[in-house]
Design a protein around this motif. Structure first.
Motif, mmCIF file in Angstrom:
data_model
loop_
_atom_site.group_PDB
_atom_site.id
_atom_site.type_symbol
_atom_site.label_atom_id
_atom_site.label_comp_id
_atom_site.label_asym_id
_atom_site.label_seq_id
_atom_site.Cartn_x
_atom_site.Cartn_y
_atom_site.Cartn_z
ATOM 1 N N TYR A 104 0.828 -1.211 0.000
ATOM 2 C CA TYR A 104 0.000 0.000 0.000
ATOM 3 C C TYR A 104 0.865 1.266 0.000
ATOM 4 O O TYR A 104 0.548 2.247 -0.679
ATOM 5 N N ARG A 105 1.957 1.240 0.757
ATOM 6 C CA ARG A 105 2.852 2.409 0.801
ATOM 7 C C ARG A 105 3.736 2.480 -0.439
ATOM 8 O O ARG A 105 4.231 3.561 -0.805
ATOM 9 N N LEU A 106 3.948 1.328 -1.077
ATOM 10 C CA LEU A 106 4.849 1.291 -2.227
ATOM 11 C C LEU A 106 4.185 1.812 -3.505
ATOM 12 O O LEU A 106 4.839 2.457 -4.346
ATOM 13 N N GLU A 191 12.593 2.739 -0.192
ATOM 14 C CA GLU A 191 12.166 3.226 1.117
ATOM 15 C C GLU A 191 12.450 4.714 1.312
ATOM 16 O O GLU A 191 11.593 5.437 1.862
ATOM 17 N N PRO A 192 13.606 5.252 0.930
ATOM 18 C CA PRO A 192 13.812 6.704 1.105
ATOM 19 C C PRO A 192 12.737 7.531 0.391
ATOM 20 O O PRO A 192 12.245 8.530 0.931
ATOM 21 N N ASP A 199 6.195 12.260 4.165
ATOM 22 C CA ASP A 199 6.414 13.541 4.846
ATOM 23 C C ASP A 199 5.852 14.687 4.021
ATOM 24 O O ASP A 199 5.270 15.646 4.570
ATOM 25 N N ARG A 200 6.017 14.664 2.706
ATOM 26 C CA ARG A 200 5.545 15.753 1.851
ATOM 27 C C ARG A 200 4.021 15.840 1.870
ATOM 28 O O ARG A 200 3.443 16.923 1.924
ATOM 29 N N TRP A 232 21.226 1.208 9.162
ATOM 30 C CA TRP A 232 20.991 -0.080 9.803
ATOM 31 C C TRP A 232 19.930 -0.903 9.074
ATOM 32 O O TRP A 232 19.758 -2.090 9.348
ATOM 33 N N ARG A 233 19.213 -0.278 8.132
ATOM 34 C CA ARG A 233 18.164 -1.004 7.430
ATOM 35 C C ARG A 233 18.672 -1.674 6.171
ATOM 36 O O ARG A 233 17.903 -2.336 5.463
ATOM 37 N N THR A 234 19.945 -1.516 5.888
ATOM 38 C CA THR A 234 20.541 -2.117 4.692
ATOM 39 C C THR A 234 20.806 -3.598 4.944
ATOM 40 O O THR A 234 21.261 -3.990 6.016
#
Length: 631
Positions: A104-106, A191-192, A199-200, A232-234
């Motif tokens: 859904y976020r993707l 993800e970034p 945020d936008r 750390w998410r890598t």
């Protein structure tokens, strides 16, 4: 999704299970009194296809229902629109909501979803006030090919081609299994941009709508992920760095939970056990053996819960959770084994206090049977981890292999039936001294398959119960009296008076002995042996066991030796006498009292036997009086 079987289903009684299997093998018939069967071709043509849920009838229904459910924060229901067939049953139940949330976020990052306003290039598709336009998605249930999401999005990126809605074998439209396999990779890669877009949108939301513009509630795994920096998410070595750290933290947490569980439950369990049974052995019957596998079960549960919260990748989740479920099943089976042993020990101690020997026979058999049933339930549950269609698949397989299994287990089943026969027929008890064919000894235990007998040589003989049930059992342990028979040989020079005194003295010893049967015994001059005058001794000892019989036999025989010495009789032993004589020859015997030999013999017998008794005066049956009163 793996669903453990309830105990009542895993431990079905054998007759009910057999009936269920037979019924499942039989052809299904809706009505026994129905008309003759119709034409197969016509029946197949008239059979309606399985009903397809409304939300899975077309790509448009899938897409619109997915968005609606995610906006309502119904992640688990939205996950039903994902084809999770590529995951194991365990991983599908654990990761469905997380994958739906990521998808859904993707989607907005892969392109802008169209709305019905047509005036905004930036569609707030997470906002309830934004009405999205799903008309570009096909509404045809028979759409010929998988439909990519890129055909619906504005300005789609190349990665959008990986998101497709396809029809599965049941003709249900869902996000394809290939899409599900790509969600984690695409999410980590984009993800970034996903966080930047969120945020936008939050910053440009109309007043009072900031909360609505946010997102559905984040899953636990996503919330944990957000607590760590991007570095750390890598992914490193199959997993992101933060997940390796969280897995390391599970090691001490699981161990602490295990030790705490064992300590608390052992303390409580021992106290309860001592209240129920004060005779419990603190060393051998402590509940620590019960709670040790329970502690391991809690350890595995901590890992399973942690793995679900961390939301590991699908492949890793599948392997880890499968191993944890198997460990949980093994720990549960071992814990139940310990509970059975503890309960069996309690009833065994009760049986000793009540002297119920049947319990000594029943408790070991019930214990072994319960363990076998629990073990089989554990095997079925373990197999079900790899196939969520059990028990239907397993029972269907029994239809093919049932005959082979029955033939292979024929001896095992016959031994089990034999043990049930022995249990209800009860030809012996634990501790009885029995003779079965050529085997004799004390019964030690009756098991599920065999019976163990301890021989006088202290060796252990195992007899199959099927053979034992069809054999003749000579149970010496159920004798009310124990017979002793012997011949006492006296020297040929012993006078008749001394023989009569000796025999009466033996009978008096038997009458006065504390452990002999008083209503039947025998001690009479019985035969002329080759080298002795034989006295037959028959006596029955009223004793509970073999050692007591030996002690009381020793007492009686020692008293008989003292009696023989007192009345002046000596015991004979096999001898040969050699007579030496001179040429003059032996001394001639006295002449007969009558010239006629028959008359002489009759006269001598009449003098010994006395006058001829009448019928009424002859001696009756042998009586067994009490001890002779003496001054």
């Amino acid at each position: 999704m793996f669903r453990p079987f309830p105990p009542c289903r895993c431990l079905l009684p054998l007759p009910l299970l057999a009936a269920f299997v037979l019924i499942s093998f039989a052809p299904a018939r809706a009505d026994l009194t129905a008309a003759p069967a119709a034409d197969p071709a016509k029946t197949e043509a008239e059979t309606p296809p399985p009903e397809v849920p409304a939300e899975m009838r077309s790509p448009r229904e899938v897409l619109e229902t997915f968005v609606t459910r995610m906006r309502a924060d119904e992640k688990s229901d939205a996950a039903k629109l994902l084809n999770l067939s590529g995951l194991s049953a365990v991983a599908a139940g654990s990761r469905g909501a997380d994958l739906a949330y990521k998808l859904y976020r993707l989607a907005p990052v892969l392109g802008d979803p169209p709305n019905k306003g047509d005036g905004e290039d930036l569609a707030f598709w997470e906002s309830p006030s934004t009405e999205l336009d799903f008309s570009k998605a096909p509404d045809d249930p028979d759409y010929p090919e998988p439909w990519p999401l890129s055909e619906w999005l504005k300005y789609p990126k190349p990665e959008a081609q990986a998101i497709t809605i396809a029809r599965d074998e049941q003709k249900h439209w869902r996000f394809s299994a290939e899409t599900v396999a790509q969600i984690d990779t695409l999410y980590e890669q984009l993800e970034p941009q996903i966080e930047e877009l969120a945020d936008r949108r939050a910053a440009t939301a109309p007043p009072g709508e900031a909360e609505a513009v946010g997102e559905p509630t984040a899953t636990t795994g996503h919330w944990l992920r957000q607590q760590f920096p991007q570095s750390w998410r890598t992914t490193h070595f199959l997993l992101p760095s933060y997940q390796w750290l969280l897995l390391l933290l599970l090691l001490p947490l699981g161990r602490i939970a295990e030790l705490l569980t064992r300590t608390v439950l052992t303390t409580i369990g021992d106290r309860v056990l001592h209240r129920i049974d004060p005779d419990v052995d603190d060393v051998n019957d402590s509940t620590v053996k019960v709670w040790r596998p329970v502690g391991r079960l809690v350890h595995a549960a901590v890992w399973a819960l942690g793995a679900r919260m961390i939301e590991l990748p699908s492949d890793v989740t599948s392997i880890l959770l499968t191993v944890l479920v198997i460990v949980t099943i093994i720990a549960a089976v071992l814990a139940l084994f310990r509970v059975i042993e503890l309960v069996a020990g309690y009833f065994a101690r009760r049986a000793k206090r009540s002297n119920r020997r049947f319990d000594d026979l029943f408790i070991p058999l019930a214990t072994s049977t319960a363990k076998i049933l629990i073990g089989l339930a554990g095997v079925v549950a373990t197999v079900a981890v790899f196939n969520d269609k059990l028990p239907a698949t397993l029972i269907g397989g029994l239809g093919i292999g049932g005959i082979a299994i029955a033939l292979a287990s024929q001896e095992t089943l016959s031994n089990f039936v034999g043990s049930i026969t022995l249990l209800f027929d009860r030809p012996f008890e634990v501790g009885d001294y029995v003779k079965i064919d050529t085997v004799e000894g004390s019964v030690e235990s009756l098991g599920f398959r065999s019976t163990r007998i301890r021989t006088p040589l202290d060796s252990e003989v195992t007899l199959p119960n099927s053979k034992l049930a069809s054999s003749s059992v000579d149970n010496w342990g159920r004798r009310k009296y124990r017979r002793y028979l012997s011949k006492l040989g006296l020297e040929y020079g012993t006078s008749p008076e001394r023989i009569e005194a000796f025999c009466e003295g033996i009978r008096e010893l038997i009458r006065r002995h504390p452990h002999t049967r008083k209503d039947f015994y025998a001690a009479y001059f019985n035969d002329f042996g080759p080298s002795s005058l034989d006295v037959l001794l028959v006596v029955f000892f009223d004793v509970p066991d073999w050692p007591t019989e030996l002690r009381e036999r020793h007492r009686l025989l020692a008293d008989i030796l003292r009696l023989a010495e007192s009345v002046g009789v000596a015991f004979a032993f096999p001898t040969q006498t050699l007579h030496l004589q001179r040429d003059a020859g032996p001394e001639a015997p006295p002449e007969l009292a009558d010239p006629d030999p028959d008359t002489a013999g009759a006269r001598a017998a009449a003098q010994i036997a006395g006058e001829l008794a009448n019928y009424q005066d002859r001696p009756g049956r042998v009586k067994f009086p009490g001890p002779t009163p003496l001054d």
